[in-house]
Motif scaffolding. Structure first.
Motif, PDB file in Angstrom:
ATOM      1  N   SER A  81      19.672  10.977  -6.314  1.00  0.00           N
ATOM      2  CA  SER A  81      18.791  10.986  -5.148  1.00  0.00           C
ATOM      3  C   SER A  81      17.452  10.341  -5.465  1.00  0.00           C
ATOM      4  N   GLU A  82      16.990   9.567  -4.506  1.00  0.00           N
ATOM      5  CA  GLU A  82      15.675   8.910  -4.559  1.00  0.00           C
ATOM      6  C   GLU A  82      15.515   7.957  -5.737  1.00  0.00           C
ATOM      7  N   ILE A  83      16.625   7.420  -6.240  1.00  0.00           N
ATOM      8  CA  ILE A  83      16.557   6.497  -7.373  1.00  0.00           C
ATOM      9  C   ILE A  83      16.266   5.082  -6.903  1.00  0.00           C
ATOM     10  N   LEU A  84      15.692   4.320  -7.799  1.00  0.00           N
ATOM     11  CA  LEU A  84      15.478   2.902  -7.573  1.00  0.00           C
ATOM     12  C   LEU A  84      16.741   2.165  -8.001  1.00  0.00           C
ATOM     13  N   LEU A  85      17.346   1.407  -7.080  1.00  0.00           N
ATOM     14  CA  LEU A  85      18.575   0.669  -7.382  1.00  0.00           C
ATOM     15  C   LEU A  85      18.321  -0.804  -7.663  1.00  0.00           C
TER      16      LEU A  85
ATOM     17  N   ASP B 172       0.815  -1.210   0.000  1.00  0.00           N
ATOM     18  CA  ASP B 172       0.000   0.000   0.000  1.00  0.00           C
ATOM     19  C   ASP B 172       0.855   1.269   0.000  1.00  0.00           C
ATOM     20  N   VAL B 173       2.030   1.252   0.614  1.00  0.00           N
ATOM     21  CA  VAL B 173       2.917   2.415   0.624  1.00  0.00           C
ATOM     22  C   VAL B 173       3.348   2.749  -0.804  1.00  0.00           C
ATOM     23  N   LEU B 174       3.706   1.722  -1.556  1.00  0.00           N
ATOM     24  CA  LEU B 174       4.064   1.930  -2.968  1.00  0.00           C
ATOM     25  C   LEU B 174       2.859   2.382  -3.779  1.00  0.00           C
ATOM     26  N   ALA B 175       1.706   1.766  -3.506  1.00  0.00           N
ATOM     27  CA  ALA B 175       0.488   2.096  -4.263  1.00  0.00           C
ATOM     28  C   ALA B 175       0.095   3.552  -4.044  1.00  0.00           C
ATOM     29  N   LEU B 176       0.238   4.048  -2.823  1.00  0.00           N
ATOM     30  CA  LEU B 176      -0.076   5.451  -2.532  1.00  0.00           C
ATOM     31  C   LEU B 176       0.855   6.376  -3.299  1.00  0.00           C
ATOM     32  N   ARG B 177       2.139   6.050  -3.299  1.00  0.00           N
ATOM     33  CA  ARG B 177       3.104   6.871  -4.052  1.00  0.00           C
ATOM     34  C   ARG B 177       2.760   6.858  -5.536  1.00  0.00           C
ATOM     35  N   PHE B 178       2.395   5.697  -6.060  1.00  0.00           N
ATOM     36  CA  PHE B 178       2.045   5.588  -7.474  1.00  0.00           C
ATOM     37  C   PHE B 178       0.787   6.389  -7.783  1.00  0.00           C
ATOM     38  N   GLU B 179      -0.188   6.318  -6.903  1.00  0.00           N
ATOM     39  CA  GLU B 179      -1.428   7.072  -7.069  1.00  0.00           C
ATOM     40  C   GLU B 179      -1.132   8.575  -7.117  1.00  0.00           C
ATOM     41  N   GLN B 180      -0.256   9.043  -6.230  1.00  0.00           N
ATOM     42  CA  GLN B 180       0.127  10.457  -6.213  1.00  0.00           C
ATOM     43  C   GLN B 180       0.893  10.839  -7.475  1.00  0.00           C
TER      44      GLN B 180
ATOM     45  N   ASP C 146       9.386  17.059 -13.504  1.00  0.00           N
ATOM     46  CA  ASP C 146      10.134  18.304 -13.325  1.00  0.00           C
ATOM     47  C   ASP C 146      11.179  18.163 -12.222  1.00  0.00           C
ATOM     48  N   LYS C 147      10.849  17.419 -11.180  1.00  0.00           N
ATOM     49  CA  LYS C 147      11.784  17.232 -10.062  1.00  0.00           C
ATOM     50  C   LYS C 147      12.962  16.343 -10.452  1.00  0.00           C
ATOM     51  N   TYR C 148      12.724  15.390 -11.361  1.00  0.00           N
ATOM     52  CA  TYR C 148      13.758  14.453 -11.793  1.00  0.00           C
ATOM     53  C   TYR C 148      13.889  14.480 -13.321  1.00  0.00           C
ATOM     54  N   PRO C 149      14.310  15.602 -13.891  1.00  0.00           N
ATOM     55  CA  PRO C 149      14.369  15.690 -15.361  1.00  0.00           C
ATOM     56  C   PRO C 149      15.393  14.738 -15.985  1.00  0.00           C
ATOM     57  N   TRP C 150      16.324  14.266 -15.204  1.00  0.00           N
ATOM     58  CA  TRP C 150      17.384  13.375 -15.675  1.00  0.00           C
ATOM     59  C   TRP C 150      16.952  11.911 -15.720  1.00  0.00           C
ATOM     60  N   ALA C 151      15.805  11.582 -15.129  1.00  0.00           N
ATOM     61  CA  ALA C 151      15.377  10.180 -15.037  1.00  0.00           C
ATOM     62  C   ALA C 151      15.141   9.589 -16.425  1.00  0.00           C
TER      63      ALA C 151
ATOM     64  N   MET D 173       6.557   2.939 -10.771  1.00  0.00           N
ATOM     65  CA  MET D 173       5.730   3.204  -9.589  1.00  0.00           C
ATOM     66  C   MET D 173       5.991   4.618  -9.054  1.00  0.00           C
ATOM     67  N   GLY D 174       6.331   5.545  -9.954  1.00  0.00           N
ATOM     68  CA  GLY D 174       6.596   6.928  -9.576  1.00  0.00           C
ATOM     69  C   GLY D 174       7.996   7.171  -9.046  1.00  0.00           C
ATOM     70  N   ILE D 175       8.857   6.162  -9.061  1.00  0.00           N
ATOM     71  CA  ILE D 175      10.226   6.283  -8.567  1.00  0.00           C
ATOM     72  C   ILE D 175      11.158   6.430  -9.769  1.00  0.00           C
ATOM     73  N   PRO D 176      12.072   7.422  -9.738  1.00  0.00           N
ATOM     74  CA  PRO D 176      12.975   7.607 -10.882  1.00  0.00           C
ATOM     75  C   PRO D 176      13.983   6.471 -11.032  1.00  0.00           C
ATOM     76  N   VAL D 177      14.274   6.160 -12.282  1.00  0.00           N
ATOM     77  CA  VAL D 177      15.253   5.127 -12.635  1.00  0.00           C
ATOM     78  C   VAL D 177      16.312   5.805 -13.498  1.00  0.00           C
ATOM     79  N   THR D 178      17.565   5.532 -13.204  1.00  0.00           N
ATOM     80  CA  THR D 178      18.662   6.170 -13.935  1.00  0.00           C
ATOM     81  C   THR D 178      18.890   5.521 -15.296  1.00  0.00           C
ATOM     82  N   SER D 179      19.643   6.205 -16.118  1.00  0.00           N
ATOM     83  CA  SER D 179      19.955   5.694 -17.460  1.00  0.00           C
ATOM     84  C   SER D 179      20.931   4.532 -17.421  1.00  0.00           C
TER      85      SER D 179
END
Length: 198
Positions: free
Chosen positions: A114-118, A35-43, A53-58, A63-69
């Motif tokens: 920052s805040e990337i999915l690893l 549910d924590v992930l689902a809430l973030r995804f919903e937002q 805009d916050k993560y233009p480099w992603a 699930m709303g979490i930025p992933v690097t190149s």
């Protein structure tokens, strides 16, 4: 004759120069429901442009979490995704996904890491596909079902499933890349002869 196992040696005469691999980054883990992930995804879905805009480099978002190149592309097939969702329904241990916390340091490199999915991209993408009705999994009668078909009782049961969240906090991209490389794992289905229940 089997060798005796000892956790520690009594008379330490072993080579003291031998050192095994060490942890790259300190990791903390918390037991959170899906549910924590689902809430973030919903937002995220409510306002994706502000997240972009916050993560233009992603390279992309899962699930709303930025992933690097520098991470691999999405590679799981439909069967692997469905097995993961079925495992979540069955209450199986889902392992954990790993993120890097926000690094409040000066410099572009810190912000971009920052805040990337690893680790866990394939599993989180499976959840995303399921929540968006792009993936169906069988119910107990074997009928394929998508998320929107479920009532709130079943949704609450699924969303309460624990999916541990591990995190590190680093502005060192080399350490983050090494951590990512060490986490490389995936779901490999067992062949028929490897299965315990046939």
């Amino acid at each position: 004759m089997s060798k005796l196992f000892l956790r520690y040696v009594d008379d330490e005469i072993s080579d003291q120069t031998i050192q095994m691999p060490q942890r790259v980054l300190a990791t903390s883990t918390h037991q959170y429901p899906i549910d924590v992930l689902a809430l973030r995804f919903e937002q995220y879905l409510a306002d994706p442009s502000s997240v972009h805009d916050k993560y233009p480099w992603a390279a992309r978002f899962v699930m709303g979490i930025p992933v690097t190149s520098w991470q691999r592309e999405l590679v799981w097939n439909v069967g692997q995704k469905a097995r993961f969702i079925t495992a979540a329904w069955s209450g199986t241990d889902l392992g954990s996904y790993l993120t890097n916390e926000w690094c409040d340091y000066a410099g572009r490199a810190a912000a971009e890491n920052s805040e990337i999915l690893l680790d866990g991209q394939q599993r989180l993408h499976s959840l995303e596909e399921y929540f968006l009705d792009r993936l169906a999994v069988p119910d107990i009668q074997g009928q394929p079902r998508v998320w929107s078909e479920l009532g709130n009782v079943e949704r609450k049961r699924f969303l309460s499933t624990i999916f541990a969240h591990s995190s590190v906090s680093s502005d060192d991209e080399r350490a983050l890349r090494r951590t990512y490389d060490l986490c490389a794992s995936g779901v490999t289905p067992r062949t028929h002869d490897q299965r315990a229940a046939r």
